[in-house]
Design an enzyme around this catalytic site. Structure first.
Site, mmCIF file in Angstrom:
data_model
loop_
_atom_site.group_PDB
_atom_site.id
_atom_site.type_symbol
_atom_site.label_atom_id
_atom_site.label_comp_id
_atom_site.label_asym_id
_atom_site.label_seq_id
_atom_site.Cartn_x
_atom_site.Cartn_y
_atom_site.Cartn_z
ATOM 1 N N HIS A 1 0.822 -1.212 0.000
ATOM 2 C CA HIS A 1 0.000 0.000 0.000
ATOM 3 C C HIS A 1 0.858 1.264 0.000
ATOM 4 O O HIS A 1 0.611 2.199 -0.776
ATOM 5 C CB HIS A 1 -0.933 0.006 1.206
ATOM 6 C CG HIS A 1 -2.027 1.020 1.114
ATOM 7 N ND1 HIS A 1 -1.880 2.310 1.575
ATOM 8 C CD2 HIS A 1 -3.281 0.946 0.607
ATOM 9 C CE1 HIS A 1 -2.993 2.985 1.359
ATOM 10 N NE2 HIS A 1 -3.860 2.180 0.774
ATOM 11 N N SER B 1 -8.318 6.323 -0.339
ATOM 12 C CA SER B 1 -6.907 6.240 0.034
ATOM 13 C C SER B 1 -6.012 6.288 -1.198
ATOM 14 O O SER B 1 -4.795 6.429 -1.075
ATOM 15 C CB SER B 1 -6.637 4.965 0.832
ATOM 16 O OG SER B 1 -6.954 3.815 0.081
#
Length: 1008
Positions: free
Chosen positions: A243, A409
């Site tokens: 991520h 995100s």
């Protein structure tokens, strides 16, 4: 003499008996509901922490920055209690001064230790250390059980599927088809980043802090990884999840297949999450302090959560931005639900980013506003600030290659990359003077492109526009501004919900909460009160009361407008236009001779109509709603086991926004009351609507509502929720970060409090939890674990259905008005109820003779649900232990008072079966404190109940209802008896005096 002697004892006994009876009757107050405080048996009591853990970690915040060693020596010298210890933190921030320490404290003596530390002069406060786990809200609770850690926004790990179907709860109807080329489109080209690249702007000498899962040092997509730091308890700097690498790639990647916005940006990778996506508050605080000490320019935080009351975290974010670090954060992936903003993106000093797809439609996953910090007395701010593409965005894989992900995100680093590019446009020597969190937000929101269709609480200022923001920054001079800069009732749906309901005289204030952006300095002051400048004569009909802070810090503040139409505008129909101006100043910068000054302007274009008839006006009770945080308030529909917290605001414009639109379409006007029930004039409204209420009620509220319904003809519609103590105890979970058991502080609604409120009308709810489908007049609905009715007066209409009693196995409530987790709606039923409660229009099915009650439904008081005694409810309540006061959400004339007089004048409707009183209204008078009063029904009978057939809902027929007769002036009887006793006593005294005079006269004669 003998006669008097015989009569005197009898007379004394008589008058004593009268006095005793009068006192007895005066204090013997009738009651239908006497709450019984329930003491849970041992197996249900919340266990002490010693059963599960012996030590808890606490964050001690100090008032000054000092080396950690100094703080430790200070505590060791001052704290005499034992059972605690200092926890050493070895990380890159250790070489810098700090403002906090972490202690372990033994559970057996934590109250003494914490209390002693809190009293120390150099200590700011003491807080339990939170552990963060960044997972989907839907994954934070599995089958009703909470996973370890604090709830947080999801990381995006799954590749985009291209699916973007709109949920049924969205506020707008949109076409979600996607362009075929969007799968391979570079997001940078959609914003025109190449235009700035050609001008030589590539993010050079911009320090970008990425708070995430780390990055690998030899990743081929990055040319400028300056530093990697690890703040976790794992011994690695690498990203093992992917991520953090993806986020960094969107910001500064140089691979041609997944280009970032600013490839020359200096990357500082802060590894604040473990491979299990876990983090602690202390890790964040140390990492934030390090970012401040090393002078970061921009910080991306693709995380968030519903808890805006984690003060060490929230206040450290303020300190980050006060240090001139521009923070960008994801608004959350809890859409399309409203009231789901995540912290810290919901803070005014942070750039909160929502997500859109390539067709400029709001992504279904993107959280919607408004902010809920300000509820119940105020109104939320507009968030997100801007939106950016967040679906199928290309970014870097964990080691090499590219992939696509979706989520806010992902949209957050899109904006963070744009910010880095814009920062590099300003010469390095002038950056700190021109660029700050406020000036960058000004450039973004003023340059954004407003989208057609979404409202302001879905898109903020609109889609970020890199080139427009670039033009603004090229000629930028430090100034202050208001966001949004205009409220236009003609601009629908963008100005929803304001454009859905015009202003009119006599209404509760309409609150519009704006954000002040002060690009002149981190601290600012309001030079003079805001001023309303009407554009025409009609504008004088508008009265505005302003609320604003004394100090604007850091970089931002708020300006709330409480707007009302004056009484002389009761028949006015038209538009009102004008401007609100606000003068702000900040201290001079180095080299300047005087303070910086700026005048902000807010343009208003408002629609006004004549005051609607009473029957069309509904008042929504917001005051008695309690939400998460600060306590464990369970969701109303707990059949949804993966989201058990009630955190969406329970406001007309958040999770009840679809119901609000439906009522407006039906011709009703809905106003919000964020103050006690004494703070509104019942004669102005047809119905008081009470839905999903968790708080208690002041005695004055109970008495006033009774009089409003009986004497003023106010309609009352109540949607109760589940309440079952055994179920609440089963729902508890052990939270490993606070080292304590979390138990719901109430059920879906506070049934004991509602029963106390409704006792005067002979109505009470039980503690059954019922599930099942029901149908009325062909309308099918789902009763999703609601409560049952156990007390109801004769003459009313009570509908019963065969429902399943799941009190022992399930939990939840009737959720047919709340769009959060709705199964089926019951708007049709609500409309029929309102037609009756406001206009006395009886639906033939609801008021069928087959459902009329000819005898009351009764139950013994001891069988009514009781309040819990194992929870300190006053911590969460706005009533228990608080003062009754009308806040600024009520009419101006009662601000700061206890509200309207309990009695009303000029009633045009009265509830049959009750004696009325008519003593005048007294709009500006305050209500004196009265002792709690309760009433007992005149008729009582056996309980009418069964396990499979339960009561779902009931209606009063105001023409035929046989409710208990109540004496409005209940003090007359005991006062009359007392007066009679006094008269008897006075008569005896007078007779005795006459006898004495006669005796003296007789004696004098004999003596003569």
């Amino acid at each position: 003499m003998k006669v008097f002697a015989r009569a005197s004892p009898y007379a004394y006994r008589s008058y004593l008996l009268v006095i005793v009876l009068s006192v007895y009757i005066f204090w013997l107050r009738p009651s239908t509901h006497r709450p019984h405080h329930q003491n849970l048996n041992p197996q249900n009591v919340t266990r002490s922490e010693s059963e599960t853990a012996t030590e808890t970690n606490y964050i001690i915040r100090f008032k000054q920055y000092k080396p950690a060693r100094n703080h430790r020596i200070y505590l060791e010298a001052k704290v005499r209690s034992g059972g605690w210890g200092w926890i050493e933190r070895i990380n890159p921030a250790s070489k810098y001064p700090t403002d906090f320490g972490v202690l372990w404290i033994r559970e057996s003596g934590k109250e003494d230790v914490v209390g002693e530390i809190e009293r120390l002069e150099m200590v700011k406060d003491v807080n339990v250390e939170f552990k963060y786990q960044r997972v989907l809200l839907g994954e934070s609770f599995l089958d009703g059980n909470k996973r370890p850690g604090k709830i947080f926004t999801p990381m995006s790990f799954e590749e985009g599927t291209g699916s973007s179907a709109m949920a049924a709860t969205s506020n707008t109807t949109l076409n979600w088809s996607r362009h075929l080329l969007s799968q391979k489109t570079q997001v940078t080209s959609l914003f025109g980043a190449d235009v700035l690249w050609k001008k030589g702007y590539t993010g050079a000498k911009v320090k970008m802090a990425i708070f995430d899962t780390g990055i690998r040092s030899d990743h081929p997509h990055f040319r400028n990884i300056k530093e990697r730091t690890n703040w976790t308890n794992e011994d690695t700097l690498n990203d093992n999840l992917g991520h953090g690498t993806f986020v960094a790639g969107v910001i500064a990647g140089q691979n041609p297949e997944c280009l970032g916005f600013a490839s020359d940006t200096e990357i500082y990778a802060f590894r604040v999450f473990t491979d299990s996506q876990v983090s602690y508050t202390s890790w964040f605080l140390d990492a934030f302090n390090y970012a401040i000490a090393t002078n970061m320019d921009v910080l991306n935080l693709s995380i968030g959560g519903p808890d805006y009351l984690d003060l060490p975290f929230v206040e450290k974010v303020w300190e980050i931005t006060a240090s001139n670090i521009i923070m960008v954060s994801a608004i959350g992936n809890d859409g399309p639900l409203y009231g789901t903003l995540n912290n810290p993106a919901d803070q005014s000093d942070v750039i909160g980013v929502g997500g859109i797809d390539y067709d400029d439609h709001i992504a279904s996953f993107s959280s919607r506003g408004m902010s809920t910090w300000e509820i119940p007395h105020g109104y939320g701010r507009i968030k997100p600030d801007v939106v950016a593409y967040g679906r199928d965005i290309m970014g870097s894989k964990i080691s090499t290659g590219c992939k696509s992900l979706s989520g806010t995100s992902v949209a957050s680093p899109v904006v963070a990359g744009i910010v880095c590019l814009l920062v590099s446009v300003i010469p390095e020597a002038r950056r700190k003077d021109l660029l700050n969190p406020a000036s960058m937000k000004q450039a973004l929101v003023e340059g954004a492109a407003k989208l057609l269709g979404p409202n302001m609480y879905e898109q903020g200022a609109g889609r970020v526009d890199l080139l427009e923001s670039y033009e603004i920054l090229k000629s930028y001079h430090p100034r202050a501004s208001i966001f949004p800069s205009i409220l236009d009732y003609n601009d629908c749906p963008y100005s929803w919900p304001f454009c859905r309901q015009p202003l009119y005289a006599g209404a509760m204030p309409v609150i519009f909460n704006t954000t002040i952006l002060n690009g002149m300095g981190v601290i600012g002051y309001i030079e003079s009160p805001p001023t309303w400048h009407p554009a025409n004569e009609e504008g004088n009909l508008l009265s505005i009361h302003f609320k604003y802070p004394d100090i604007i810090w850091p970089w931002t503040g708020y300006l709330a407008l409480h707007m009302q139409i004056k009484e002389e505008g009761a028949q006015f129909a038209g538009e009102i236009e004008g401007n609100v101006t606000l003068k702000i100043y900040s201290p001079a910068s180095p080299g300047e001779s005087g303070p910086r000054r700026s005048t902000c302007s807010l343009q208003l274009k408002l629609k006004v109509i004549p005051t609607p008839p009473r029957a069309k006006r509904i008042l929504w009770d917001q005051f008695h709603s309690i939400k998460y945080p600060p306590g464990y308030i369970p969701r109303d529909s707990l059949d949804v086991r993966n989201d058990i917290l009630d955190w969406h605001g329970d406001h007309l414009h958040t999770n009840f926004h679809i119901m609000y639109n439906m009522l407006r379409d039906a011709g009703y006007y809905i106003e919000t009351l964020g103050s006690p029930l004494t703070c509104f004039d019942a004669q102005q409204y047809g119905t008081l609507l009470m839905v999903d209420l968790e708080d208690d009620y002041f005695p004055e509220e109970i008495e006033k509502l009774r009089d409003d319904v009986i004497n003023a003809g106010l309609g009352l519609v109540v949607f109760a929720e589940w309440y079952n103590v055994d179920t609440m105890v089963k729902m508890r979970f052990f939270d490993d970060n606070t080292r304590s058991w979390w138990t719901p502080v109430t059920g879906g609604a506070n049934i004991p409090a509602l029963n106390n409120l409704l006792a005067a009308f002979g109505i009470a709810f039980g503690d059954k939890i019922l599930n099942g489908d029901f149908s009325i007049d062909g309308e099918q609905s789902r009763y999703a674990s609601g409560t049952n009715i156990v007390r109801f007066p004769a003459g009313g209409f009570l509908h019963t259905f065969p429902l399943l009693d799941s009190s022992e196995s399930g939990y939840g409530d009737s959720n047919c008005l709340d769009s959060s987790h709705m199964v089926t709606n019951c708007y049709w039923l609500l409309k029929k109820m309102l037609d009756f409660s406001s206009s006395n229009i009886k639906d033939p099915v609801l008021f069928s003779k087959f459902v009329k009650r000819y005898s009351p439904v009764t139950v013994d008081d001891k069988q009514l649900p009781s309040r819990r005694t194992d929870v300190n409810f006053s911590t969460y309540s706005s009533v228990i232990g608080k003062e009754l006061i009308c806040e600024s959400d009520s009419r101006y004339e009662v601000w700061g008072t206890k509200g309207y007089n309990l009695h009303v004048r000029g009633r045009n409707r009265r509830l049959p079966g009750y004696r009325g009183i008519d003593l005048g209204r007294g709009l500006n008078s305050t209500v004196e404190n009265t002792r709690p009063t309760r009433w007992r029904p005149a008729k009582e009978g056996g309980e009418l109940n069964s396990h499979r057939s339960k009561y779902l809902g009931g209606l009063f027929n105001k023409d035929e209802i046989d409710v208990p007769f109540l004496v409005a002036t209940r003090w007359i009887v005991p006062a009359g008896v007392a007066a009679s006793g006094v008269l008897v006593l006075l008569s005896i005294w007078r007779i005795r005096q006459r006898r004495r005079r006669r005796r003296r006269a007789s004696g004098s004669n004999r003596l003569a």
